[in-house]
Every structure is written in structure tokens, then in C-alpha cells.
Design an enzyme around this catalytic site. Structure first.
Site, PDB file in Angstrom:
ATOM      1  N   HIS A 125     -55.874   7.978 -38.945  1.00 45.94           N
ATOM      2  CA  HIS A 125     -57.338   7.875 -38.829  1.00 45.94           C
ATOM      3  C   HIS A 125     -58.001   7.824 -40.203  1.00 45.94           C
ATOM      4  O   HIS A 125     -59.129   7.352 -40.334  1.00 45.94           O
ATOM      5  CB  HIS A 125     -57.864   9.060 -38.027  1.00 45.94           C
ATOM      6  CG  HIS A 125     -59.148   8.797 -37.306  1.00 45.94           C
ATOM      7  ND1 HIS A 125     -59.561   7.535 -36.922  1.00 45.94           N
ATOM      8  CD2 HIS A 125     -60.133   9.653 -36.882  1.00 45.94           C
ATOM      9  CE1 HIS A 125     -60.727   7.622 -36.299  1.00 45.94           C
ATOM     10  NE2 HIS A 125     -61.093   8.878 -36.266  1.00 45.94           N
ATOM     11  N   ASN A 168     -66.520  11.252 -37.821  1.00 49.47           N
ATOM     12  CA  ASN A 168     -67.617  10.966 -36.897  1.00 49.47           C
ATOM     13  C   ASN A 168     -68.998  11.278 -37.454  1.00 49.47           C
ATOM     14  O   ASN A 168     -70.006  10.948 -36.823  1.00 49.47           O
ATOM     15  CB  ASN A 168     -67.402  11.722 -35.577  1.00 49.47           C
ATOM     16  CG  ASN A 168     -66.225  11.181 -34.788  1.00 49.47           C
ATOM     17  OD1 ASN A 168     -65.596  10.195 -35.181  1.00 49.47           O
ATOM     18  ND2 ASN A 168     -65.917  11.825 -33.684  1.00 49.47           N
TER      19      ASN A 168
END
Length: 212
Positions: free
Chosen positions: A23, A66
Site C-alpha cells: 500500500h 486515507n
């Protein structure tokens, strides 16, 4: 000589806990891009990690993926304010490097504008930047597991890269460095064999890069 100052930002999850996870592929690519562009080691500031030269500024977000938007927007404003020449400020380009689940490992795709396509980090960046600001996105392929189960996908993107996968990211950084140099010169070379595509090849990866 550069005609377009580039601010190349990577988004991911913070180190050291998430170093070289899939990620955070964007951060891994920037770690190696620094070497390809012959830039000094990253230094820590209040807004992230910087490495800069007169032509290129690399920046790694210190936040979780995020909620990348506010740090990216703050760092971009700081970068623009550091450019004393109005022509440089007008020509400056923001480039955001991120992981791309829908691309095979080692492939990269460039897009100018467009939707976030479900990428929460990009959603956060788009929401934080001034409306209408056009920036270039570099999606770094990490592949995806066979299943679409959200829990298994989440576990997959959080796993550590193998040494071979890290080397692939180093090769990807070399490809990105070529694109960055062309962008800085205001040049975008198209492949004659595949109009509209950049094509790069390495021993461990093939990358097809397109502007849309």
C-alpha cells in the site's frame, strides 16, 4: 535545463511500521527515485520528508493513506511559495505517486485528472486541493489477490514486499525518473509503435504509461 519545476509527492502509510508494504509502494518508489535523480537524502520537516534540487522536489507524506489530502495540500502550497519567479509558479506541476491495485506488479500508468477510482488516498488529496487544480497521478501497479473479499484485499495491500518486489519498485523508479525528466523539460515523447503510450522495459518489469 528544467522549464517546469516538479513537486513529486508520494502517499502511503508512515514509516517505519509500514515501510515497503504494498500500500506504500509510492513511498518505496520515491526512496529509489531519489537515487535515480541524484538527490540528497530525505530530511524530516513538519509537513513530511523532503529531498530537493533546483529541478525536482520529492516529498513523502507522513500521514496515513486515507488522510493524505491535508498534508499534500499544505506541502504543495509551501513549495509554490518557495518559487520566487511567477513564471515558475505558473509552470510548476504537482505529481502524486500512489499504489494501484488494478495494475500488475511493476507496471505504471500516468493520468492527468480524472476520478479517484475508489482510491481513498487520492480521494483525500482531491478533496483537499483547490477545486479544478490539475495534477499528474503516477499509479504504481501492485497487483491484486484473486479474491474481491474486502478483508483479504486489505490484508494483501498491508503485506511487506519481498526483496524481489522491492527490486521491481527500484526499476519502476528508474522508469519514473525518465518521465520526470521529460516532464521537467516540457517534453512528452510518444511511442511510435503504440501511439499515446510511453513504453519502458526492464529485466524485472514492463511498464506501459499513458496520458489521458
Amino acid at each position: 535545463m528544467s522549464v517546469r519545476p516538479l513537486f513529486i509527492a508520494s502517499i502511503g502509510n508512515p514509516s517505519p511500521a509500514y515501510t515497503n508494504t504494498l500500500h506504500s509502494a509510492g513511498h518505496t518508489v520515491l526512496d529509489h527515485l531519489r537515487n535515480w535523480l541524484f538527490l540528497p537524502p530525505f530530511t524530516k520537516s513538519r509537513s513530511g520528508f523532503f529531498s530537493a534540487s533546483p529541478d525536482f522536489t520529492l516529498w513523502q507524506s507522513p500521514s496515513l493513506m486515507n488522510v493524505s489530502g491535508k498534508p499534500v495540500a499544505t506541502a504543495w502550497r509551501t513549495f509554490l511559495s518557495s518559487l520566487s519567479n511567477p513564471q515558475e509558479r505558473n509552470a510548476a506541476r504537482l505529481v502524486v505517486v500512489h499504489d494501484e491495485l488494478e495494475l500488475a506488479l511493476g507496471k505504471i500508468k500516468l493520468r492527468d485528472g480524472g476520478s479517484a477510482r475508489g482510491h481513498n488516498g487520492l480521494k483525500s488529496v482531491m478533496q483537499a486541493l483547490p477545486p479544478g487544480l490539475d495534477f499528474t497521478r503516477v499509479g504504481v501497479g501492485i497487483g491484486r489477490p484473486p479474491t474481491r473479499d474486502s478483508r483479504e484485499v486489505a490484508a494483501y495491500v498491508m503485506k511487506k514486499m519481498t526483496s524481489q518486489e522491492v527490486q521491481i519498485m527500484a526499476d519502476v523508479a528508474g522508469q519514473v525518473s525518465e518521465v520526470a525528466r521529460e516532464m521537467a523539460r516540457g517534453v512528452r515523447t510518444k511511442s511510435k509503435a503504440e501511439p499515446g503510450f510511453y513504453r519502458f522495459e526492464s529485466q524485472s518489469a514492463h511498464a506501459y504509461v499513458t496520458y489521458r
